[in-house]
Each structure stands twice: as structure tokens, then as C-alpha cells.
Write an enzyme that holds these catalytic residues in place. Structure first.
Site, short mmCIF file in Angstrom:
data_model
loop_
_atom_site.label_atom_id
_atom_site.label_comp_id
_atom_site.label_asym_id
_atom_site.label_seq_id
_atom_site.Cartn_x
_atom_site.Cartn_y
_atom_site.Cartn_z
N SER A 178 -120.51 -104.19 90.05
CA SER A 178 -119.14 -104.25 90.53
C SER A 178 -118.55 -105.61 90.15
O SER A 178 -118.68 -106.04 89.00
CB SER A 178 -119.08 -103.95 92.01
N ASP A 443 -117.47 -92.76 89.25
CA ASP A 443 -117.03 -94.02 89.83
C ASP A 443 -115.61 -94.35 89.39
O ASP A 443 -115.38 -94.56 88.19
CB ASP A 443 -117.98 -95.14 89.40
N HIS A 468 -120.83 -95.29 91.60
CA HIS A 468 -120.75 -96.74 91.48
C HIS A 468 -122.13 -97.39 91.52
O HIS A 468 -122.87 -97.25 92.50
CB HIS A 468 -119.89 -97.26 92.64
#
Length: 500
Positions: A178, A443, A468
Site C-alpha cells: 500500500s 483491489d 489488497h
């Protein structure tokens, strides 16, 4: 990394968002952040302790030589798998507390065992226990930026090389998911003499003020179950909008959706926050769909896209409006919440809190500051290609910067900050080598990531059907073949690059 709204538990938001660190308004009491923050894997194995360690001479401002102030930054280490000649793996912290569980769990542990790596994890400044300033007041957040965080990594790397007696021949590999995934790629970009390679998982390297594509990917994800699912969510939001036109409807919404206080349909900010939070229920499910988190103790991880669409298709529950409320109650119950606090003012007041002490939500304030000054990432309802209506436009999010941090934080400031971020790092085309960019098709953050090879030595891995940061988690018998293959590809690239 999600820069929208939900309080408290740092999962993984938000998000990130980047789990993390986010949420519409930013946090919501007891809910997982949707901004992209990567939740930790399972607990540290029984009998194993990973103590806090402290790098005590980190500089407050790396770009002002006349400022000699320092502070102590938390890190973790694990030398179990290291053999002389092996690399150093550096897990980069992001928009939440660093977690020692990663020092013994996760896909990178398999790589470390095979490649004889020394493991380090550095917590991001201003998050977790790494507090460079006495509080998180706006003036004290001046030294919070991705550039300062990268300089932290560089200073830490140089110091640890000396402390551990590692020569220049020892190769360092950065890992992150991320926002930390972006940091991993940018570390390789800005300090290539210190880091040899990087695994930049689910990295939203393109800063963007209006991230309206987020809900478009949510739409696509629901459509993998059925086209009817999106239609039913759309109809539920349409019926909600109709009820907003009358006071009787406000009371019905208050009761059906278990709001903590009565809804005032004339308060457009409260209405926007409500619609955003209800959409956020489904956003959370999509972002982390089937990502092997059930062993973490995080609540509600058994709720998948199929669960959501199954409830929305269940005619015995009532109208789509009622089914949407059943979904909301399911999330409230899963998080052991009695009611939904939908008011905008409550969210803003929470994010104005600046004390590090006894304040679980301060991480949301800190991440919100980064979205206002670097990234944007606001998941608005401005696209027509999504089923959640149009009640939470971009202005709803940009206003929060001003309401939380002061009148200087205008939409113009945010737009200029985002442009600068992309100039500094290169957006979707960072000039890097020896970086792999894994992304999952489910995601929503993949819309801001590297989806095609930049060069033969800057590789994109697009993993169909995964969510994700899925490749970062330990293997599971339920992993689809494409996820298994992606982890193998990452390992082969690391082994190849470490011989270069």
C-alpha cells in the site's frame, strides 16, 4: 490508506492506505480503515518475543542542516535466517503502528529463509510509537512527509550497516504494501546506492486528488458475482435518497440504519457522511476480499463479496433499501457497535485531537494530513459508473482538510501538493530498476499503480481475482493458482536481482 471515514482501530485505513490507512471522513468507531493499510499476519509464534528497539539519533528535519534536533524511532529485527553473505530485507512502515508479527510471518519469511536474509522493520515517523514531536498539532506535522520518511530510511540503513558490521557488498531489499509499497519503490528511486531492489505491493504511486476510480473498481468487483448486485445497491441508494425528502423518511432511516443520533436531512454534510459510510461497508469487503486475514483476529473477515451480493439478492429480507440496512447491521454487529455515528461534526472533532496519549484515532489525523499535503486519494462518488449515488462528491473530502487543519488547507493547496508529488516521484512511471509491482484486480488501489512493465527490470505483476496486498500474506490452501504463481515470480526476481 483510505482517505475517507472511519475511526479507531488501525487495522489495517483506511489504508492506508494505505490499510491504509482509510474511511469516509477518515475513521469510524471500531471499523477497519480503508485507506490501504496492510493488517499484520498471524501472531508471533509461541515462545518467540520481538522486543521494541529504538534508533535514537533520527533527525527531525533531514533537509535543514541547521536543525540538529533528533528523536527516537521504533524498529524490529530478526537475525534468525541470516547467514554471512545474505541480504538485508527492510520492511517499511506506513500509516499505522509497525507490528512485530511481520518479523515471523508473511510471504517474505519464505524468501528470507531461502535467501538467508537479515530482517528489519522501521516504523514510519508520526505513527505507532514513533513520535518526533510532543503532539500532532498542525504546526508539529510540518516534518511529516514521504520525503522525510525516505530520508529516515536512508539514515537508518547507513547506521545499521555500521552497527551490524555489514559491508557495502551486502544488498538491501525494501518491502512494503500500500503506501509503504510506494515508499519501497521511491526508496529505490531516490537512494539507489542504499537499496538494491524493492517489492512494491499494491503501491498507489500516482497521487490523485479525486480518486473516483475507486468506486468504479468496487462496481467491477461486485459484477464478478452478478450484474444484479450493482443494480440492487444502486436501487437501495436511490430509495435512501427519496426518503431524505421528508422528515418521516429521516426518522425511518435513523431507525433502520441504527444511527446514534437522529438524522437531519437538511444537513448536507451529515447526509454525505452517512452515504459515504454505508458505501464504505462494501468498499472494505472489496478491498480485502478473501485475503487470508481470518487468522489475525480481525472481526468480520469472513464477509466477502459473495456475502454482500447474497444479502442484496435476498428478496425475503424486503426491499433493496432494507437489505442495504441488513448489511449495515451485519457490519455493526461484527464490530460490536451498537449504532452508527453518522455526523460530520463528530468526525471532524475526532480528527482535531492532537495528543499522542490515550488517543487511538490520532493516526487518522496524521494520515489525513498526508492526503491533504501530498496524495489526495479521496474516494468520491463523482463517477457515474458506480452504484452508490452522488451524495459524497470531491468537495466533501477537500473541505475536511480545511475544517481539520485550518483555512490554509484549500482545494488549491491540495491540487498543487498532488502535482508536486507526481513531479518528485514520476507518477505511474518512476524511473526505477529492480522493482516489482504486484497488484490485485479486485483491489481498487490498483487503479493508481503500475500495471505494465516499465522496463525489463521494473516488472508489473497483475494478479487476477486478488485483493489488497494479497501476495504479502502467508500461503493458504485456498490461494488461487495465479496468487501462488505471483509469489513464485517475486521470489525468482529477488534471487535473480541479488546475483546482479
Amino acid at each position: 490508506m483510505k482517505a475517507s471515514s472511519r475511526e479507531g482501530v488501525l487495522c489495517l485505513l483506511l489504508v492506508l492506505v494505505y490499510c491504509g490507512v482509510g474511511c469516509h471522513g477518515l475513521f469510524r468507531q471500531g471499523r477497519t480503515k480503508k485507506y490501504g493499510l496492510v493488517p499484520p499476519p498471524a501472531g508471533v509464534p509461541e515462545g518467540v518475543t520481538v522486543p521494541d528497539e529504538w534508533f535514537t539519533t533520527q533527525r527531525l528535519d533531514h533537509f535543514n542542516n541547521t536543525d540538529t534536533r533528533t528523536w527516537k524511532q521504533r524498529y524490529f529485527s530478526n537475525s534468525t535466517f541470516y547467514k554471512p553473505g545474505g541480504p538485508v530485507f527492510l520492511m517499511i512502515g506506513g500509516e499505522g503502528p509497525a507490528n512485530p508479527k511481520w518479523m515471523h510471518e508473511g510471504a517474505w519469511i519464505h524468501y528470507a529463509k531461502s535467501l538467508n536474509a537479515y530482517l528489519l522493520s522501521l516504523e514510519h515517523r508520526y505513527y505507532g510509537k514513533s513520535h518526533p514531536t510532543k503532539d500532532a498539532s498542525t504546526e508539529n506535522l510540518l516534518h511529516l512527509s514521504s520525503e522525510q520518511a525516505l530520508a529516515d530510511l536512508a539514515t537508518f540503513t547507513a547506521a545499521m550497516k555500521e552497527e551490524l558490521g555489514l559491508g557495502d557488498e551486502t544488498k538491501w531489499v525494501a518491502f512494503g504494501g500500500s503506501y509503504p509499497g510506494s515508499l519501497a519503490a521511491w526508496y529505490r528511486l531516490k537512494y539507489p546506492h542504499l537499496v538494491h531492489a524493492a517489492v512494491a505491493t499494491s503501491a498507489p504511486v500516482l497521487a490523485q486528488v479525486n480518486f473516483k476510480e475507486y468506486l468504479e473498481v468496487v462496481d467491477d468487483a461486485l459484477a464478478t458475482v452478478s450484474d444484479e448486485c450493482n443494480s440492487l445497491v444502486y436501487e437501495a441508494n436511490r430509495q435512501l435518497h427519496i426518503l431524505l425528502q421528508h422528515r418521516v423518511g429521516w426518522q425511518r432511516i435513523t431507525d433502520t440504519y441504527r444511527l446514534c443520533t437522529p438524522l437531519n436531512g437538511t444537513n448536507r454534510l451529515d447526509v454525505a457522511n452517512l452515504f459515504s459510510l454505508l458505501a464504505g461497508n462494501i468498499e472494505d469487503v472489496v478491498q480485502y476480499n478473501k485475503d487470508n486475514r481470518e487468522f489475525e483476529g480481525i472481526k468480520g473477515t469472513n464477509i466477502t463479496i459473495n456475502t454482500v451480493c447474497g444479502i442484496m439478492a435476498n428478496e425475503t429480507l424486503g426491499s433493496p433499501y432494507v437489505r442495504y440496512a441488513v448489511l449495515n447491521s451485519m457490519f455493526l454487529d461484527a464490530q460490536e457497535e451498537k449504532c452508527l455515528n453518522h455526523t460530520y461534526n463528530a468526525t471532524i472533532q475526532e480528527l482535531r485531537a492532537t495528543s499522542w496519549e490515550n488517543n487511538a484515532g490520532v493516526g487518522g489525523r496524521v494520515w489525513m494530513y498526508q492526503t491533504c499535503t501530498e496524495f489526495g486519494y479521496y474516494q468520491s462518488s463523482d463517477s457515474t459508473n458506480q452504484p452508490f449515488g452522488n451524495e459524497f462528491p470531491l468537495e466533501f473530502f477537500t473541505r475536511q482538510c480545511r475544517d481539520i487543519f485550518g483555512p490554509r488547507f484549500t482545494p488549491e493547496l491540495i491540487a498543487n501538493a498532488v502535482k508536486r508529488t507526481n513531479r518528485v516521484y514520476g507518477g505511474r512511471h518512476p524511473s526505477v530498476t529492480r522493482v516489482v509491482f504486484p497488484n490485485g484486480s479486485i483491489d481498487p488501489w490498483h487503479s493508481l499503480g503500475v500495471l505494465h512493465d516499465i522496463s525489463p527490470n521494473a516488472t508489473a505483476l497483475f494478479i487476477n481475482g486478488t485483493a489488497h496486498c494479497a501476495n504479502m500474506y502467508p500461503a493458504s490452501p485456498r490461494d488461487p493458482p495465479q496468487l501462488v504463481k505471483a509469489r513464485q515470480q517475486i521470489f525468482h526476481l529477488l534471487r535473480k536481482w541479488l546475483h546482479e
